[in-house]
Design an enzyme around this catalytic site. Structure first.
Site, PDB file in Angstrom:
ATOM      1  N   TYR A   1     -14.414  16.687 -15.644  1.00 56.42           N
ATOM      2  CA  TYR A   1     -14.852  15.291 -15.711  1.00 56.42           C
ATOM      3  C   TYR A   1     -16.022  15.073 -14.730  1.00 56.42           C
ATOM      4  CZ  TYR A   1     -14.665  10.220 -15.341  1.00 56.42           C
ATOM      5  OH  TYR A   1     -14.996   8.905 -15.325  1.00 56.42           O
TER       6      TYR A   1
ATOM      7  N   LYS B   1      -6.827   5.748 -19.533  1.00 53.02           N
ATOM      8  CA  LYS B   1      -7.045   6.238 -20.890  1.00 53.02           C
ATOM      9  C   LYS B   1      -5.767   6.028 -21.708  1.00 53.02           C
ATOM     10  CE  LYS B   1     -10.922   7.164 -19.016  1.00 53.02           C
ATOM     11  NZ  LYS B   1     -11.266   8.390 -18.333  1.00 53.02           N
TER      12      LYS B   1
ATOM     13  N   ASP C   1      -5.921  18.054 -14.792  1.00 53.92           N
ATOM     14  CA  ASP C   1      -6.187  16.727 -15.324  1.00 53.92           C
ATOM     15  C   ASP C   1      -5.705  16.742 -16.780  1.00 53.92           C
ATOM     16  OD1 ASP C   1      -7.381  14.505 -16.570  1.00 53.92           O
ATOM     17  OD2 ASP C   1      -9.141  14.561 -15.270  1.00 53.92           O
TER      18      ASP C   1
ATOM     19  N   ARG D   1       0.843  -1.209   0.000  1.00 54.45           N
ATOM     20  CA  ARG D   1       0.000   0.000   0.000  1.00 54.45           C
ATOM     21  C   ARG D   1       0.875   1.255   0.000  1.00 54.45           C
ATOM     22  NH1 ARG D   1      -2.458   2.004   4.589  1.00 54.45           N
ATOM     23  NH2 ARG D   1      -2.812  -0.081   5.430  1.00 54.45           N
TER      24      ARG D   1
HETATM   25  C1  LIG Z   1     -11.846   8.686 -17.015  1.00 49.43           C
HETATM   26  C2  LIG Z   1     -11.454  10.025 -16.548  1.00 49.43           C
HETATM   27  C3  LIG Z   1     -11.198  10.279 -15.197  1.00 49.43           C
HETATM   28  C4  LIG Z   1     -11.405   9.249 -14.124  1.00 49.43           C
HETATM   29  O1  LIG Z   1     -10.493   8.223 -14.221  1.00 49.43           O
HETATM   30  P1  LIG Z   1     -10.789   6.704 -13.748  1.00 49.43           P
HETATM   31  O2  LIG Z   1      -9.513   6.032 -14.061  1.00 49.43           O
HETATM   32  O3  LIG Z   1     -11.955   6.228 -14.536  1.00 49.43           O
HETATM   33  O4  LIG Z   1     -11.104   6.785 -12.286  1.00 49.43           O
HETATM   34  C5  LIG Z   1     -10.734  11.536 -14.854  1.00 49.43           C
HETATM   35  N1  LIG Z   1     -10.580  12.505 -15.775  1.00 49.43           N
HETATM   36  C6  LIG Z   1     -10.839  12.307 -17.069  1.00 49.43           C
HETATM   37  C7  LIG Z   1     -10.657  13.423 -18.041  1.00 49.43           C
HETATM   38  C8  LIG Z   1     -11.300  11.065 -17.501  1.00 49.43           C
HETATM   39  O5  LIG Z   1     -11.593  10.871 -18.787  1.00 49.43           O
END
Ligand SMILES: *Cc1c(COP(=O)(O)O)cnc(C)c1O
Length: 390
Positions: free
Chosen positions: A112, A208, A183, A59
């Site tokens: 998001y 992604k 992000d 962890r």
């Molecule tokens: C998918 C996504 C998230 C969240 O990520 P997870 O891995 O699904 O928790 C955050 N920001 C953006 C822009 C996303 O497309």
């Protein structure tokens, strides 16, 4: 400081692991263990006292996860990085490290959806207020920042693809002593390296493009050591959203091809966006390279964009007639995907479900994968022909 518009440095994908400890394997081993044993009482007590840094429990520190973290830190030009079990774990742990009851966050609009819901539920319960601003309106951002604790950015935003001048927004945050977070999932470090533009922390849904094969859910945050140490010390151990060794291994494998994949997504995505824009049935295409010039620091575009159909296409029939584009959420993998806006707008049982994130009923979001531009265009043309109502 590295200039954000410099060409991507392939050398930053090369991160060494200790091959002497891994049968000289060129690929890092998956250290699939929860705990690590000590050779003696003295070694254990040295570790507990912090005189020796070594893995204790996965962890906290795990060698396979560490390879991924070092690779991402290097790609984003950060001093350090931390891997999480999802993008949302990276977002929630990062934000919760820096806010207290009574604090205020400024966020760009259309973040998001689950980040928006985190802000509207848990943060609200903690008495943390969030002010939303249009990231394209720098005066509005400058007005909102004084007194805020955190500035939360996403650029381009993930449905309407608003692409901000990230460096200019980061400078505003610095002027007001506000910690900035972005992000960067959409652009990936291949096309945008926010730390080089002055942003304090950069995070990703590694589910992604970083992973790139639709086989892992993961997240990561990178930045200067003193901020990453706070996340590592104050929230990660207790919220516990740590990345697993196998998922880290998949990410390291996926990231080896990140620059090559991003260039393919860019070429196909832009070509398809341009062809869609030339059609009379298409009212508007939301793609950063078609809207305006790309803002400084964004050197390319990925395969995710949306567009709006005029009346004359039955969107349900269009979606059902596609063969290569599959109906599905997420994006960033090899496969092409479609999400109709009118479906998202029917999502029930979510907090603040009246919020639309800028999604309009006749909009469609596409992720352009790696199947090849002409095959994908034929698929879209055939589905449009089958779905024409006039
Ligand atoms: C998918 C996504 C998230 C969240 O990520 P997870 O891995 O699904 O928790 C955050 N920001 C953006 C822009 C996303 O497309």
């Amino acid at each position: 400081m590295i200039n954000g518009s410099e060409p991507f440095d392939y050398a930053s994908l090369v991160v060494a692991h200790d091959e002497s400890n891994a049968f000289d394997a060129v690929v890092p081993p998956i250290v699939q263990t929860s705990l690590f044993t000590f050779s003696s009482y003295d070694e254990m007590v040295e570790t507990y006292r912090g005189e020796k840094v070594r893995p204790v429990y996965s962890r906290g520190l795990n060698p396979t996860v560490r390879v991924f973290e070092e690779m991402l830190a290097k790609l984003e030009c950060g001093e350090d990085a931390l891997g999480f079990g999802s993008g949302m774990a990276a977002i929630s742990s990062t934000v919760l490290t820096f806010v207290e009851p009574g604090d205020r966050i400024v966020a760009v609009r259309h973040v998001y959806p689950d980040a928006f819901r985190l802000f509207g539920t848990l943060l609200k319960r903690m008495k943390v207020e969030v002010t939303y601003v249009d990231g394209l309106d720098e005066d509005a951002v400058a007005k909102a920042l004084p007194g805020a604790k955190l500035f939360y950015m996403e650029s381009p935003t993930s449905w309407t693809m608003e692409a901000h001048d990230v460096g200019a927004l980061a400078r505003l945050a610095k002027e007001h002593g506000v910690i900035s977070v972005i992000d960067n999932s959409w652009a990936s470090p291949v096309f945008q390296r926010p730390l080089t533009l002055g942003v304090d922390l950069v995070l990703h849904s590694a589910s992604k493009y970083l992973g790139g094969h639709s086989d892992v859910v993961a997240g990561v945050v990178a930045g200067p050591k003193h901020l990453i140490d706070r996340i590592r010390g104050e929230t990660l151990p207790y919220l516990g959203g740590k990345l697993s060794p196998f998922d880290a291994w998949l990410l390291v494998r996926g990231m080896r091809t990140l620059p090559v994949r991003m260039k393919a997504h860019e070429a196909s995505g832009l070509e398809i966006a341009k062809r869609l824009q030339s059609l009379a049935i298409v009212e508007r295409v939301h793609h950063p390279a078609l809207a305006n010039q790309l803002p400084p620091g964004l050197s390319g575009t990925s395969g995710l964009f949306s567009f709006i159909f005029r009346e004359g296409i039955d969107i349900r029939a269009f979606a059902d007639n596609l063969k290569l584009f599959k109906l599905g959420v997420s994006w960033g993998g090899h496969e092409s995907l479609i999400v109709p806006g009118e479906v998202v707008l029917q999502q029930k049982a979510q907090p603040n479900s009246a919020h639309t994130f800028g999604i309009s009923a006749r909009s469609v979001r596409l992720h352009v994968g790696l199947e090849g531009t002409e095959a994908l265009w034929s698929d879209l043309e055939a589905a449009m022909a089958a779905a024409t109502t006039t």
